[in-house]
Design an enzyme around this catalytic site. Structure first.
Site, PDB file in Angstrom:
ATOM      1  N   HIS A 171      58.372  27.237 -21.988  1.00  0.00           N
ATOM      2  CA  HIS A 171      58.446  28.411 -21.130  1.00  0.00           C
ATOM      3  C   HIS A 171      58.707  27.961 -19.691  1.00  0.00           C
ATOM      4  CE1 HIS A 171      57.693  32.711 -20.756  1.00  0.00           C
ATOM      5  NE2 HIS A 171      57.110  32.467 -19.593  1.00  0.00           N
ATOM      6  N   SER A 212      60.772  36.226 -18.882  1.00  0.00           N
ATOM      7  CA  SER A 212      59.370  36.380 -19.253  1.00  0.00           C
ATOM      8  C   SER A 212      58.948  37.842 -19.127  1.00  0.00           C
ATOM      9  CB  SER A 212      58.512  35.436 -18.414  1.00  0.00           C
ATOM     10  OG  SER A 212      57.221  35.291 -18.974  1.00  0.00           O
ATOM     11  N   ASP A 228      56.830  27.469 -26.895  1.00  0.00           N
ATOM     12  CA  ASP A 228      56.515  28.668 -26.124  1.00  0.00           C
ATOM     13  C   ASP A 228      55.851  29.686 -27.045  1.00  0.00           C
ATOM     14  OD1 ASP A 228      56.451  30.890 -24.478  1.00  0.00           O
ATOM     15  OD2 ASP A 228      58.574  30.834 -23.956  1.00  0.00           O
TER      16      ASP A 228
END
Length: 331
Positions: free
Chosen positions: A301, A176, A271
């Protein structure tokens, strides 16, 4: 780690195992992150908490994946010490070395929240993994996290031998926000003429500052990360709207990606950051970088560290391990 946004078909699209984690996260009381204060967001239940609670409910072990040892250390940074954790796999060594950066939008989460991924990477790649924290917004604005990430890489390169690490076999991995940091750090290593990593693994990276990409639109209200949550992260970490165009943030449009090592980009289907990964892969290819981008369907995610509960997470970890082992074998 982001909290649930208002559901927009996530549960219908998610695999049974992924859906069970998200249901448990809701049961634990996690709220959409963009509705919270920073302190509330940092202390509410995380997807990692949901995995643990689900395993407990299923009568399965909640013990973390075993490695030979872990050691908490402090890395000297320009604004103070940076907490980090060294994961060592079973075996004699010397071991390859991975520098790992966790997620959390440069605002929330820490080494404990993202403990599962470095454990898995240590075993998958038979490598020492140094998981580094970094300063976070809003207390420390951009480029604080990026500066700390660079400092951590430099420190690991200089000190890997003290952990029985072989710096000739070196990789950077991130998730991320950490996925974007991983690429940015490799750019820094190139520009500063440091030892270059042999590989990058970037998992659902934040690779740009735009929130109107196809996946942002399709997954605007996805769980556990939505568009409003990402805008919240940008607001709390960046000092101005112009920072979204900085090449350390906007990797796919503004960054010079030439000369970077082979890169694996792992994305989740459900996501808002899916397009970021796809566009980063396209930009890297255009810059002459060897890159493979793979999207895992029916997961969201934060799935990568959920191998204990989500089989597709293990598949993603296997892919990362395969790519890392191959890169290390070439050295």
């Amino acid at each position: 780690m982001a909290a649930p946004s208002d559901d927009s078909g996530t549960m219908e699209r998610a695999s049974e195992e992924m859906g069970a984690v998200l249901e448990k996260l809701k049961e634990l009381g996690a709220k959409p992150i963009h509705t919270l204060t920073v302190e509330e967001a940092r202390t509410q239940p995380t997807p990692a908490d949901a995995v643990k609670a689900l395993l407990e409910e299923q009568g399965k072990s909640t013990e973390p994946e075993e490695v030979a040892s872990t050691e908490d250390i402090l890395i000297p940074g320009s604004a103070g010490d940076i907490p980090a954790r060294v994961y060592t796999p079973e075996g004699e060594g010397p071991f390859p070395v991975i520098v790992y950066y966790h997620g959390g939008g440069w605002v929330i989460a820490d080494l404990d929240v993202y403990d599962a991924s470095p454990r898995a990477l240590a075993n998958q790649a038979q490598a020492i993994v140094v998981s580094s924290h970094y300063r976070q917004g809003p207390e420390d604005k951009f480029p604080a996290a990026h500066d700390d990430a660079n400092a951590a890489y430099e420190y690991v390169v200089e000190n890997a031998g003290s952990w029985n690490g072989n710096i000739d076999q070196l990789a950077i991995v991130g998730e991320s926000a950490g996925g974007g940091l991983a690429v940015s750090v490799a750019m820094h290593a190139r520009d500063a003429k440091l030892i270059m990593p042999d590989a990058i693994v970037s998992v659902y990276p934040i690779a740009g500052g735009e929130t109107d990409t196809p996946s942002y639109l399709e997954n605007a209200n996805a769980m556990p990360l939505g568009k409003a949550d990402m805008d919240w992260f940008f607001e709390h970490y960046l000092s101005s709207a112009e920072d979204r165009n900085d090449p350390r943030i906007d990797l796919y449009d503004e960054a010079d990606l030439s000369g970077l090592p082979p890169t694996t980009i792992i994305n989740a289907e459900i996501d808002p950051l899916l397009s970021d990964g796809e566009m980063l892969a396209e930009a890297m290819t255009a810059a002459g970088v060897e890159v493979e981008q793979r999207t895992f369907d029916s997961v969201t995610h934060e799935f990568f560290g959920m191998a204990a509960a989500v089989p597709l997470a293990l598949e993603a970890q296997n892919l990362a391990g395969e790519k890392l082992r191959s890169a290390f074998a070439d050295e």
